[in-house]
Write an enzyme that holds these catalytic residues in place. Sequence first.
Site, PDB file in Angstrom:
ATOM      1  N   GLN A   1      -4.480  -4.909   6.880  1.00  0.00           N
ATOM      2  CA  GLN A   1      -5.457  -5.871   6.354  1.00  0.00           C
ATOM      3  C   GLN A   1      -5.345  -7.222   7.052  1.00  0.00           C
ATOM      4  O   GLN A   1      -5.992  -8.183   6.649  1.00  0.00           O
ATOM      5  CB  GLN A   1      -5.272  -6.079   4.850  1.00  0.00           C
ATOM      6  CG  GLN A   1      -5.498  -4.844   4.006  1.00  0.00           C
ATOM      7  CD  GLN A   1      -6.956  -4.407   3.946  1.00  0.00           C
ATOM      8  OE1 GLN A   1      -7.869  -5.132   4.352  1.00  0.00           O
ATOM      9  NE2 GLN A   1      -7.183  -3.210   3.441  1.00  0.00           N
TER      10      GLN A   1
ATOM     11  N   LYS B   1     -10.501  -0.344  10.130  1.00  0.00           N
ATOM     12  CA  LYS B   1     -10.669  -1.570   9.350  1.00  0.00           C
ATOM     13  C   LYS B   1     -10.955  -2.761  10.263  1.00  0.00           C
ATOM     14  O   LYS B   1     -11.106  -3.889   9.802  1.00  0.00           O
ATOM     15  CB  LYS B   1      -9.414  -1.849   8.519  1.00  0.00           C
ATOM     16  CG  LYS B   1      -9.181  -0.802   7.430  1.00  0.00           C
ATOM     17  CD  LYS B   1      -7.991  -1.181   6.584  1.00  0.00           C
ATOM     18  CE  LYS B   1      -7.410  -0.012   5.827  1.00  0.00           C
ATOM     19  NZ  LYS B   1      -8.092   0.267   4.571  1.00  0.00           N
TER      20      LYS B   1
ATOM     21  N   CYS C   1      -4.885   2.441  -3.810  1.00  0.00           N
ATOM     22  CA  CYS C   1      -3.685   2.961  -3.148  1.00  0.00           C
ATOM     23  C   CYS C   1      -2.537   1.968  -3.209  1.00  0.00           C
ATOM     24  O   CYS C   1      -1.737   1.870  -2.274  1.00  0.00           O
ATOM     25  CB  CYS C   1      -3.951   3.342  -1.692  1.00  0.00           C
ATOM     26  SG  CYS C   1      -5.174   4.610  -1.521  1.00  0.00           S
TER      27      CYS C   1
ATOM     28  N   ASP D   1       3.062  -4.082   7.851  1.00  0.00           N
ATOM     29  CA  ASP D   1       1.824  -3.332   7.686  1.00  0.00           C
ATOM     30  C   ASP D   1       0.682  -4.333   7.873  1.00  0.00           C
ATOM     31  O   ASP D   1       0.401  -5.143   6.994  1.00  0.00           O
ATOM     32  CB  ASP D   1       1.806  -2.715   6.287  1.00  0.00           C
ATOM     33  CG  ASP D   1       0.452  -2.100   5.943  1.00  0.00           C
ATOM     34  OD1 ASP D   1      -0.446  -2.121   6.798  1.00  0.00           O
ATOM     35  OD2 ASP D   1       0.318  -1.610   4.810  1.00  0.00           O
TER      36      ASP D   1
ATOM     37  N   HIS E   1       0.873  -1.172   0.000  1.00  0.00           N
ATOM     38  CA  HIS E   1       0.000   0.000   0.000  1.00  0.00           C
ATOM     39  C   HIS E   1       0.915   1.228   0.000  1.00  0.00           C
ATOM     40  O   HIS E   1       2.011   1.178   0.539  1.00  0.00           O
ATOM     41  CB  HIS E   1      -0.842  -0.050   1.277  1.00  0.00           C
ATOM     42  CG  HIS E   1      -1.905   0.991   1.372  1.00  0.00           C
ATOM     43  ND1 HIS E   1      -1.654   2.258   1.821  1.00  0.00           N
ATOM     44  CD2 HIS E   1      -3.222   0.938   1.086  1.00  0.00           C
ATOM     45  CE1 HIS E   1      -2.786   2.953   1.822  1.00  0.00           C
ATOM     46  NE2 HIS E   1      -3.748   2.179   1.369  1.00  0.00           N
TER      47      HIS E   1
HETATM   48  C1  PLP Z   1      -2.584  -2.716   3.454  1.00  0.00           C
HETATM   49  C2  PLP Z   1      -2.917  -1.336   3.908  1.00  0.00           C
HETATM   50  N1  PLP Z   1      -1.984  -0.606   4.509  1.00  0.00           N
HETATM   51  C3  PLP Z   1      -2.217   0.626   4.961  1.00  0.00           C
HETATM   52  C4  PLP Z   1      -3.444   1.214   4.813  1.00  0.00           C
HETATM   53  C5  PLP Z   1      -3.625   2.619   5.284  1.00  0.00           C
HETATM   54  O1  PLP Z   1      -4.528   2.707   6.291  1.00  0.00           O
HETATM   55  P1  PLP Z   1      -5.067   4.120   6.777  1.00  0.00           P
HETATM   56  O2  PLP Z   1      -5.544   4.834   5.549  1.00  0.00           O
HETATM   57  O3  PLP Z   1      -6.158   3.788   7.712  1.00  0.00           O
HETATM   58  O4  PLP Z   1      -3.933   4.819   7.445  1.00  0.00           O
HETATM   59  C6  PLP Z   1      -4.464   0.490   4.207  1.00  0.00           C
HETATM   60  C7  PLP Z   1      -5.802   1.079   4.038  1.00  0.00           C
HETATM   61  O5  PLP Z   1      -6.240   1.455   3.001  1.00  0.00           O
HETATM   62  C8  PLP Z   1      -4.192  -0.805   3.728  1.00  0.00           C
HETATM   63  O6  PLP Z   1      -5.130  -1.521   3.111  1.00  0.00           O
END
Ligand code: PLP
Lengths: 401, 143
Positions: A195, A218, A355, A192, A115
Amino acid sequence: MENRYRNDFPKLHQEGYVYLDSAATSLKPQSVIDAVTHYNQHLSANVHRGVYFESYEATRLYEESRQIIAEFIGSQIEEIVYTRGATGALNFVATAYGLPTLQEGDEIIVSELEHHSQLLPWQAVCAKTKAKLIYLPLNAQGRITVDGFKQVLSSKTKIVALTYVSNVFGFLTPVEEIIKLAHQVNAVVVLDAAQAIQHVTIDVKKLDVDFLAFSGHKMLGPTGIGVLYGKKQLLSRLEPIEYGGDMNDAVGKYTSEWKDIPHRFEAGTMPIAEVIGLGEAVKYLKHVGLDQIEHDTTRLYRYTVQQLKKIDGIQIYNEFSDAGIIAFNLIGVHPHDAASFYAEQQVCLRAGHHCAQLVIQWLGIEACLRASMYFYNTFHDCDQFIKTTKEAVSFFKSVGF
Amino acid sequence: MSQLENLYREVIMEHYKNPRNKGLVNDPSYTTIHIKNPSCGDDITVQSKLVGNYIDDCRQDGHGCSICCSSASVLTETMIGKTKEQAQLIATNYLKMVKNQPFDETIDLEEASVYTGIRQFPARVKCASIAWMAFLDTLKKEE
Ligand SMILES: Cc1ncc(COP(=O)(O)O)c(C=O)c1O
């Protein structure tokens, strides 16, 4: 079949609403909404400061959430730092740990599944330190594998920054093995888990992971709150990146002293209601049980993929997701066109690059649709999705796509 | 007929399938603007060439959804032969229309008027807008 959790989610009371975008953000159960409201309505006091009941109670709940989260991932309490979300947490690690420790020639292993929040902070750090980003090769399915990881791991590797579960494919990374290998060359592993936290039981001590980031929204919690887990001995070495109220111990004219971890990293007034809501979200996840969640989500996912495969004119990019995510396209139809069709039927899914532009490039496409399910979905939701997909295919054919 | 069907049935599909004035020219007498819509990957470049006060030519290229690509095609057909002032008036009015803002209905938007249906799909307004915004920017850049 009745879904016994559905009633807990007020958004699902809306007639005909088919929510298949839980990978973007999960729905919130009533208990979480109530916890947030309880703070705003009955407490509305700042933490760590006042001596009156409301402030004391707000502080208690704020710190109780930390305890609940720590227990949930098997960490010590002081290893839980509240952040704005996974994005805030990953940026913090890159800035507070990566920037001062990396040197020219050092390497950071990442993947094309990342991401943007686990990619761009490291790109920025590389630009400043002359460290290098190294992409591990994904396998043919698009998975991170131990073999692929071994191909790029070297004595130059200082940081391994990988996704635990991909937000486009839903593939689970073999993190146990990767962490072991990374530690053999003294690299620090940053996962990270945005998910993963809502699908997989995570025990940070067993994993021996160094840093782990996730977002509240999430995992049934509110937006605006997330968590960074960091090993105590690592966190203790880091300088704060924000300074201000509440994070200091003794303030002098020219120098000051910081509180211990984790409060050192929580400058200013934090999103208190959201923290309390996140604690409640974890309670709810534990009440259902991650095993149950996985079981229910997988059942829905398998069923839906089987049905989807029977439809002519559909391309699926990840037939074996580990987290209830289907990445797909209607062949010859731009996903944005398709998504409007679903939207008209109140079937909520996502279109775009999610993203994660490097995954989309890896697939060699412009964008895709993503349907993601969670335990509060039903077979009826899946059937609506399949029905709408069939209608979409014939609609776009009929207008000349 | 659903609102979506209404939208696609008309000019949009025709232009999507048979885009007009597609492909860029490498000619310094054209002004070029490139716009991306990062959220969905729409990516459009528009070129305009002014001769005197007239839009002598208008070209477009890129990729994206049907709304985005067709509106770029419709744009070029609408603009060629207009004076600069007419072109600006039509484009600003078109952009107001798709955004569901008050606009001057006495101005003839020609084929572009079918995009009035976009108002039912607020999430797609950007798709219908980017080529037209790029076009206005080419005129601005020439000044
Ligand atoms: C794998 C992953 N990492 C990071 C994020 C970023 O999360 P946030 O936008 O809540 O900071 C997301 C969310 O879209 C994600 O799916």
